[in-house]
Design a protein around this motif. Sequence first.
Motif, PDB file in Angstrom:
ATOM      1  N   GLN A  15      -3.122  30.663  29.868  1.00 23.69           N
ATOM      2  CA  GLN A  15      -3.446  29.326  29.368  1.00 23.69           C
ATOM      3  C   GLN A  15      -4.283  29.418  28.090  1.00 23.69           C
ATOM      4  O   GLN A  15      -4.117  28.623  27.164  1.00 23.69           O
ATOM      5  N   PHE A  16      -5.169  30.403  28.030  1.00 22.24           N
ATOM      6  CA  PHE A  16      -5.968  30.603  26.821  1.00 22.24           C
ATOM      7  C   PHE A  16      -5.063  30.942  25.626  1.00 22.24           C
ATOM      8  O   PHE A  16      -5.202  30.377  24.538  1.00 22.24           O
ATOM      9  N   LYS A  17      -4.136  31.878  25.842  1.00 24.58           N
ATOM     10  CA  LYS A  17      -3.212  32.273  24.765  1.00 24.58           C
ATOM     11  C   LYS A  17      -2.419  31.081  24.253  1.00 24.58           C
ATOM     12  O   LYS A  17      -2.207  30.930  23.045  1.00 24.58           O
ATOM     13  N   GLN A  18      -2.015  30.219  25.180  1.00 25.31           N
ATOM     14  CA  GLN A  18      -1.235  29.038  24.804  1.00 25.31           C
ATOM     15  C   GLN A  18      -2.026  28.142  23.844  1.00 25.31           C
ATOM     16  O   GLN A  18      -1.500  27.641  22.847  1.00 25.31           O
ATOM     17  N   PHE A  21     -11.943  40.439  33.280  1.00 27.50           N
ATOM     18  CA  PHE A  21     -11.525  39.298  32.443  1.00 27.50           C
ATOM     19  C   PHE A  21     -11.485  39.731  30.973  1.00 27.50           C
ATOM     20  O   PHE A  21     -10.536  39.431  30.241  1.00 27.50           O
ATOM     21  N   ASN A  22     -12.523  40.437  30.548  1.00 25.67           N
ATOM     22  CA  ASN A  22     -12.616  40.834  29.137  1.00 25.67           C
ATOM     23  C   ASN A  22     -11.532  41.828  28.733  1.00 25.67           C
ATOM     24  O   ASN A  22     -11.005  41.750  27.621  1.00 25.67           O
ATOM     25  N   ARG A  23     -11.192  42.746  29.632  1.00 22.43           N
ATOM     26  CA  ARG A  23     -10.077  43.668  29.327  1.00 22.43           C
ATOM     27  C   ARG A  23      -8.775  42.886  29.154  1.00 22.43           C
ATOM     28  O   ARG A  23      -7.986  43.149  28.248  1.00 22.43           O
ATOM     29  N   GLY A  24      -8.598  41.893  30.041  1.00 20.22           N
ATOM     30  CA  GLY A  24      -7.408  41.041  29.945  1.00 20.22           C
ATOM     31  C   GLY A  24      -7.404  40.222  28.660  1.00 20.22           C
ATOM     32  O   GLY A  24      -6.355  40.046  28.014  1.00 20.22           O
ATOM     33  N   ALA A  69      -4.780  40.169  25.639  1.00 14.97           N
ATOM     34  CA  ALA A  69      -4.175  38.899  25.191  1.00 14.97           C
ATOM     35  C   ALA A  69      -4.281  38.766  23.674  1.00 14.97           C
ATOM     36  O   ALA A  69      -3.342  38.296  23.012  1.00 14.97           O
ATOM     37  N   VAL A  70      -5.417  39.189  23.114  1.00 11.07           N
ATOM     38  CA  VAL A  70      -5.608  39.132  21.657  1.00 11.07           C
ATOM     39  C   VAL A  70      -4.614  40.066  20.958  1.00 11.07           C
ATOM     40  O   VAL A  70      -4.028  39.702  19.934  1.00 11.07           O
ATOM     41  N   TYR A 125     -11.602  40.050  18.058  1.00  7.42           N
ATOM     42  CA  TYR A 125     -12.134  40.021  19.427  1.00  7.42           C
ATOM     43  C   TYR A 125     -13.563  40.542  19.372  1.00  7.42           C
ATOM     44  O   TYR A 125     -13.821  41.623  18.815  1.00  7.42           O
ATOM     45  N   VAL A 126     -14.507  39.781  19.910  1.00  2.92           N
ATOM     46  CA  VAL A 126     -15.929  40.120  19.775  1.00  2.92           C
ATOM     47  C   VAL A 126     -16.535  40.413  21.153  1.00  2.92           C
ATOM     48  O   VAL A 126     -16.479  39.569  22.055  1.00  2.92           O
ATOM     49  N   ASP A 127     -17.123  41.593  21.284  1.00  4.28           N
ATOM     50  CA  ASP A 127     -17.676  42.031  22.573  1.00  4.28           C
ATOM     51  C   ASP A 127     -19.101  41.489  22.761  1.00  4.28           C
ATOM     52  O   ASP A 127     -20.088  42.214  22.644  1.00  4.28           O
ATOM     53  N   VAL A 128     -19.175  40.209  23.070  1.00 11.06           N
ATOM     54  CA  VAL A 128     -20.463  39.557  23.317  1.00 11.06           C
ATOM     55  C   VAL A 128     -21.082  40.078  24.622  1.00 11.06           C
ATOM     56  O   VAL A 128     -22.306  40.123  24.761  1.00 11.06           O
TER      57      VAL A 128
END
Length: 383
Positions: free
Chosen positions: A200-203, A257-260, A264-265, A279-282
Amino acid sequence: MESHSSAILVVLALLVSLSPVSLAPASCDFPAIFNFGDSNSDTGGLSAVFGQARSPEGMTFFHAPAGRYCDGRLLIDFIAESLGLPFLSAYLDSVGSNFTHGANFATAGSTIRPQNTTLQQSGFSPISVNVQYNEFYDFRPRSQVARARGGVFAQLMPKAEDFSRALYTFDIGQNDLTAALFLNMSVAQVKAIVPDVLDQFKQVVKWVHSQGGRNFWIHNTGPVGCLPYVLDRLPVLVSEMDRYGCATPFNELAQLFNRGLKHAVVQLRKELHSSAITYVDVYKAKFNLISQPQKHGIEEPIKACCGHGGKYNFNIHLGCGGRKKVHGKETLVAKACKDPSVHVNWDGVHYSEASNKKIFDQIVDGSLSDPPVPLKMACHKHH
């Protein structure tokens, strides 16, 4: 001999002109920022719709509540400042807003997947990221209609060409994890829904691209297992706590989640060739503060600054600024600590202004980004 030495000089001059300094791409000069997210970047959306954030919110920087769930500035505020842009007005705030340099669609409590509960039931917002996209989709043409009216409207709306040159920032996903956990889903069950959340995020990113968005700066999600409101509501076994006082299962969930999200990015870069997507590793920036407090001048890595009672200074029924009757009189009991700057956490859920600045300082140069581009270069593609 003279012609030989002049030829050498010409070659040297050419080499100098081709040095990395002159080949370095120019700064992007973003004219605007359009932000999507949750309370980590909400500059007044939820406050405008569901009631203003109360004192002592905003005490450090704004010296009054300013629509943010923080004692001062958020990460998005430091991003705007560093790009020479004003703080972003919340799209949902109809009072005194100025959208010349972008708009903020982030709303506290927002998720990627729409929630099946009301804000009152769960504390999570109905303004999920697809709704935020709808707001943006509406804003783009209507802002130009308003701008064409001239006068004050021309001064308060972005130019049409700014939409393709703007920076599009995303900071969302944390609430998808916590909302599911608070519905008594197991960590394994939450892990199982992550692929759907990320689809859904990618969309939404693709939709923003379809409306002219080209430069994306995407934050991953932070260490949710270190947040007082998670630790207080979902206590884990001592064996599941790390040496910093964080709940390992929930941090592992955030890392999954972050690996996914990173994957996705990568997929989005393949599909949206015309885009620069960072992609930023916050997560790492935030965890650095908690795991290395002395290095960052922190005295309280976990405990909230503003709250009331308990191990973490957090009470779900009495949030920051909460009052209750004491001897028949309304009294402020969930007060702010003396110095928020030595706390990582402000109110049990959100980071203090000082932490936000320390997180920003770690990410602005691109050292925690993939590709490792600084914020001001985030319009340059690295495929």
